[in-house]
Design an enzyme around this catalytic site. Structure first.
Site, PDB file in Angstrom:
ATOM      1  N   CYS A  86       0.804  -1.225   0.000  1.00 52.14           N
ATOM      2  CA  CYS A  86       0.000   0.000   0.000  1.00 52.14           C
ATOM      3  C   CYS A  86       0.835   1.272   0.000  1.00 52.14           C
ATOM      4  O   CYS A  86       0.558   2.206  -0.741  1.00 52.14           O
ATOM      5  CB  CYS A  86      -0.995  -0.004   1.156  1.00 52.14           C
ATOM      6  SG  CYS A  86      -0.258   0.090   2.808  1.00 52.14           S
ATOM      7  N   HIS A 138      -2.023   1.142   7.206  1.00 53.45           N
ATOM      8  CA  HIS A 138      -2.549   1.060   5.848  1.00 53.45           C
ATOM      9  C   HIS A 138      -2.852   2.473   5.357  1.00 53.45           C
ATOM     10  O   HIS A 138      -3.274   3.331   6.136  1.00 53.45           O
ATOM     11  CB  HIS A 138      -3.818   0.198   5.835  1.00 53.45           C
ATOM     12  CG  HIS A 138      -4.308  -0.110   4.463  1.00 53.45           C
ATOM     13  ND1 HIS A 138      -3.580  -0.842   3.554  1.00 53.45           N
ATOM     14  CD2 HIS A 138      -5.469   0.208   3.835  1.00 53.45           C
ATOM     15  CE1 HIS A 138      -4.274  -0.962   2.427  1.00 53.45           C
ATOM     16  NE2 HIS A 138      -5.421  -0.323   2.572  1.00 53.45           N
ATOM     17  N   HIS A 150      -6.335   1.832  -3.067  1.00 51.00           N
ATOM     18  CA  HIS A 150      -5.362   1.300  -2.113  1.00 51.00           C
ATOM     19  C   HIS A 150      -4.970  -0.103  -2.553  1.00 51.00           C
ATOM     20  O   HIS A 150      -5.431  -0.587  -3.589  1.00 51.00           O
ATOM     21  CB  HIS A 150      -5.952   1.276  -0.695  1.00 51.00           C
ATOM     22  CG  HIS A 150      -7.098   0.334  -0.535  1.00 51.00           C
ATOM     23  ND1 HIS A 150      -7.042  -0.772   0.275  1.00 51.00           N
ATOM     24  CD2 HIS A 150      -8.342   0.312  -1.103  1.00 51.00           C
ATOM     25  CE1 HIS A 150      -8.194  -1.420   0.218  1.00 51.00           C
ATOM     26  NE2 HIS A 150      -8.998  -0.776  -0.607  1.00 51.00           N
TER      27      HIS A 150
END
Length: 177
Positions: A86, A138, A150
């Site tokens: 990510c 994240h 993402h």
């Protein structure tokens, strides 16, 4: 009589050249409509790939870049089309679309950006999530209307909405570079 015939042939030749040159000039001047049509086609194709409408007011470079990466698998520490995580994906989007450098981890990115409220999100802002961690683990990039891009560990590069229960539960903040 020969002079009259030569004159008629000469007039016909001049007339046909004049029409031919007018026609070629007419064809040489291109209507800008095909360019507009190509843009509409690009927006339409990108909209289909992203599963929401991309319009002229949107940043076509961002949406096109994200669309090109959709489906790329997740790989911890990866940073190319064979596998990406990510933070590298967001870093690459930032560099290639906005020419801005970001840190390598989600936690460091959050320290680097200016914190903003969720209701202030604009295209290109970063969204952070604390998933099984007390700090951001994240990161995604905001597109519009709640949609963000993402890298999911199970499905790779994808688009989700912040209103989805999972992302709403783990949302920890947003930032602008």
């Amino acid at each position: 009589m020969h002079a009259l015939l030569r004159f008629v042939v000469f007039c016909l030749l001049i007339t046909s050249l004049a029409f031919a040159s007018c026609k070629s000039k007419k064809n040489a001047v291109k209507n800008p409509a095909p360019k507009e049509e190509a843009k509409r086609k690009d927006y339409s194709e990108i909209s289909k790939r992203l599963n929401f409408e991309v319009t002229r007011g949107d940043n076509i470079r961002l949406y096109s870049y994200v669309a090109d990466w959709l489906g790329t698998r997740h790989k911890t520490g990866g940073c190319d089309k064979s596998g990406i995580d990510c933070s590298c994906f967001i870093r690459m989007v930032s560099e290639n679309v906005y020419h801005a450098k970001l840190a390598r981890t989600a936690a460091d990115m959050q320290k680097q950006v200016k914190n903003i409220d969720k209701d202030e999100l604009h295209e290109g802002d970063l969204v952070f999530f604390n998933i099984k961690s007390s700090k951001p683990s994240h990161v995604g990039i905001y597109l519009k209307k709640g949609w963000f891009a993402h890298v999911s560990t199970s499905k790779g590069v994808m688009i989700n909405n912040l209103s989805e229960a999972y992302y709403d539960k783990y949302f920890s903040g947003a930032g602008r570079n």
